[in-house]
Design a protein around this motif. Structure first.
Motif, PDB file in Angstrom:
ATOM      1  N   LEU A 174       0.980  -1.310   0.038  1.00 17.97           N
ATOM      2  CA  LEU A 174      -0.055   0.021  -0.034  1.00 17.97           C
ATOM      3  C   LEU A 174       0.741   1.247   0.113  1.00 17.97           C
ATOM      4  O   LEU A 174       1.746   1.563   0.841  1.00 17.97           O
ATOM      5  CB  LEU A 174      -0.850   0.069   1.423  1.00 17.97           C
ATOM      6  N   ASP A 175       0.608   1.999  -0.980  1.00 17.14           N
ATOM      7  CA  ASP A 175       1.632   3.316  -1.424  1.00 17.14           C
ATOM      8  C   ASP A 175       1.010   4.443  -0.360  1.00 17.14           C
ATOM      9  O   ASP A 175      -0.085   4.678  -0.226  1.00 17.14           O
ATOM     10  CB  ASP A 175       1.844   3.686  -2.754  1.00 17.14           C
ATOM     11  N   ASP A 176       1.970   5.384  -0.100  1.00 18.58           N
ATOM     12  CA  ASP A 176       1.529   6.606   0.447  1.00 18.58           C
ATOM     13  C   ASP A 176       0.735   6.351   1.693  1.00 18.58           C
ATOM     14  O   ASP A 176      -0.302   7.239   1.882  1.00 18.58           O
ATOM     15  CB  ASP A 176       1.111   7.546  -0.557  1.00 18.58           C
ATOM     16  N   PHE A 177       0.890   5.505   2.465  1.00 19.62           N
ATOM     17  CA  PHE A 177      -0.045   5.089   3.790  1.00 19.62           C
ATOM     18  C   PHE A 177      -0.156   6.385   4.471  1.00 19.62           C
ATOM     19  O   PHE A 177       0.846   7.229   4.854  1.00 19.62           O
ATOM     20  CB  PHE A 177       0.374   4.117   4.511  1.00 19.62           C
ATOM     21  N   MET A 195       3.519  -1.925   3.438  1.00 17.88           N
ATOM     22  CA  MET A 195       3.052  -0.515   3.290  1.00 17.88           C
ATOM     23  C   MET A 195       4.054   0.531   3.292  1.00 17.88           C
ATOM     24  O   MET A 195       5.194   0.225   3.965  1.00 17.88           O
ATOM     25  CB  MET A 195       2.017  -0.264   4.564  1.00 17.88           C
ATOM     26  N   LYS A 196       3.834   1.486   2.559  1.00 17.59           N
ATOM     27  CA  LYS A 196       4.872   2.607   2.621  1.00 17.59           C
ATOM     28  C   LYS A 196       4.282   3.816   3.147  1.00 17.59           C
ATOM     29  O   LYS A 196       3.278   4.252   2.777  1.00 17.59           O
ATOM     30  CB  LYS A 196       5.179   2.885   1.184  1.00 17.59           C
ATOM     31  N   ILE A 197       5.130   4.153   4.125  1.00 14.37           N
ATOM     32  CA  ILE A 197       4.559   5.423   4.968  1.00 14.37           C
ATOM     33  C   ILE A 197       5.032   6.845   4.040  1.00 14.37           C
ATOM     34  O   ILE A 197       6.050   6.938   3.448  1.00 14.37           O
ATOM     35  CB  ILE A 197       5.412   5.808   6.178  1.00 14.37           C
ATOM     36  N   ALA A 231       9.838   3.326   4.400  1.00 12.18           N
ATOM     37  CA  ALA A 231       9.701   4.679   4.767  1.00 12.18           C
ATOM     38  C   ALA A 231      10.072   5.200   3.322  1.00 12.18           C
ATOM     39  O   ALA A 231      10.994   5.061   3.074  1.00 12.18           O
ATOM     40  CB  ALA A 231      10.238   5.038   5.842  1.00 12.18           C
ATOM     41  N   GLU A 232       9.239   6.265   2.926  1.00 15.30           N
ATOM     42  CA  GLU A 232       9.634   6.927   1.670  1.00 15.30           C
ATOM     43  C   GLU A 232      10.046   8.271   1.856  1.00 15.30           C
ATOM     44  O   GLU A 232       9.633   8.972   2.924  1.00 15.30           O
ATOM     45  CB  GLU A 232       8.684   6.979   0.607  1.00 15.30           C
ATOM     46  N   GLY A 233      11.008   9.111   1.074  1.00 18.16           N
ATOM     47  CA  GLY A 233      11.509  10.486   1.462  1.00 18.16           C
ATOM     48  C   GLY A 233      12.530  10.756   2.288  1.00 18.16           C
ATOM     49  O   GLY A 233      12.248  11.538   3.115  1.00 18.16           O
TER      50      GLY A 233
HETATM   51 MG    MG Z   1       5.034   6.536  -2.513  1.00 16.14          MG
END
Ligand code: MG
Ligand code: C2E
Ligand code: MG
Ligand code: MG
Length: 275
Positions: A174-177, A195-197, A231-233
């Motif tokens: 699940l992207d952009d959680f 999941m991606k935070i 974690a993204e970004g």
């Molecule tokens: Mg994302």
């Protein structure tokens, strides 16, 4: 007087609208041609495993440059493609090219974004099966990143697709959680692997005191549901240290690398060429 001023304003407003609308139609036209001619570039961004400290996977991200040489922001052309109902074609091109390029990259996991629209089409599972077969990428190495908005409508169809492809070994994240709506229900009912935070939460780390509590809770929630948490970004060492301490499983962000071409990625990781 007020009346005439009002009318003049209207005229100015109209012509500005007109120009914006025309620009938008022009962009859509060029985008349709780009899809027809398969004109997208793909860049890959590393995803780093907390345990090994090594690059476990890459996310494929689409890039598009207009015929006159001007690049267009992905969030803009993806939105236009979604609104024009042509994003499935775009996603299919990205999926096909990324699977072909990544098939020879040893054990690297390939993450590909999939649009809401596409996930709801009945033949999507077949498309993925075909692309995997023709590229030779093992299903276990493909991870599909779905946005929460994908799940708002027609959950039955989405659940069906996820189930079909999970049986093959394809994994779903699940992207952009945290940016969507009914996340908790989806996390519970769909067969997701991770999941991606969303990076907005990561950006707050070290700036907003309560952000650590928030991220720690999200990670705990993910783990309680048996999900791997990315974690993204991630841009700073401080963010990384905080995420590590909170138990996050994977990291992605400029701290580890910007998205780069397949060529550049191969050079950096000493990967072989696709067969
Ligand atoms: Mg994302
Ligand atoms: P996303 O899937 O959440 O992808 C991550 C975005 O964050 C990428 O933006 C990436 O370049 C950016 N990013 C990565 N690390 C950092 C960082 O450390 N700091 C900051 N500020 N940003 C970082 P990009 O490439 O502009 O893509 C934007 C969105 O467009 C993606 O968000 C994804 O939702 C969508 N997208 C891109 N390619 C495709 C595609 O082939 N199909 C579909 N359906 N969507 C795509
Ligand atoms: Mg993504
Ligand atoms: Mg995002």
């Amino acid at each position: 007087r007020a009346k005439s001023l009002g009318r003049n304003r209207m005229v100015i407003f109209d012509s500005a609208m007109d120009a914006a609308l025309q620009e938008r139609q022009q962009l859509e036209l060029e985008l349709r041609n780009a899809i027809r001619d398969d004109c997208f570039n793909i860049v890959y961004q590393p995803q780093v495993c907390r345990v090994t400290g090594r690059i476990a996977g890459v996310e494929a991200l689409a890039r598009w440059t207009r015929p006159d040489g001007r690049p267009v922001e992905p969030s803009l052309f993806i939105t236009i493609a979604e609104e024009a109902g042509i994003v499935s074609e775009l996603d299919a091109l990205v999926l096909r090219q990324a699977c072909r390029e990544a098939s020879g990259w040893h054990e690297l996991v390939l993450a590909v974004n999939v649009s809401p629209q596409e996930l709801r089409t009945p033949h999507y599972a077949k498309l993925v099966r075909d692309v995997l077969a023709e590229s030779g990428l093992p299903p276990q190495r493909l991870r599909l990143e779905i946005t929460e908005t994908a799940l708002l409508e027609d959950k039955t169809m989405v659940a069906y697709t996820v189930r079909e492809l999970s049986r093959l070994g394809v994994r779903f994240t699940l992207d952009d959680f945290g940016t969507g709506y009914s996340s908790l229900d989806h996390l519970r009912t769909l067969q997701l692997e991770g999941m991606k935070i969303d990076r907005s939460f990561v950006a707050d780390l070290g700036r907003e005191p309560e952000s650590i509590t928030l991220i720690t809770s999200i990670i705990a929630l993910g783990h309680a549901l048996g999900l791997s948490v990315t974690a993204e970004g991630v841009e700073t060492k401080q963010q990384l240290a905080l995420l590590r301490a909170a138990g996050c499983d994977e990291f992605q962000g400029y701290l580890f690398g910007h998205p780069v071409s397949a060529e550049e990625l191969r050079r950096r990781l000493r990967l072989p060429r696709a067969a």
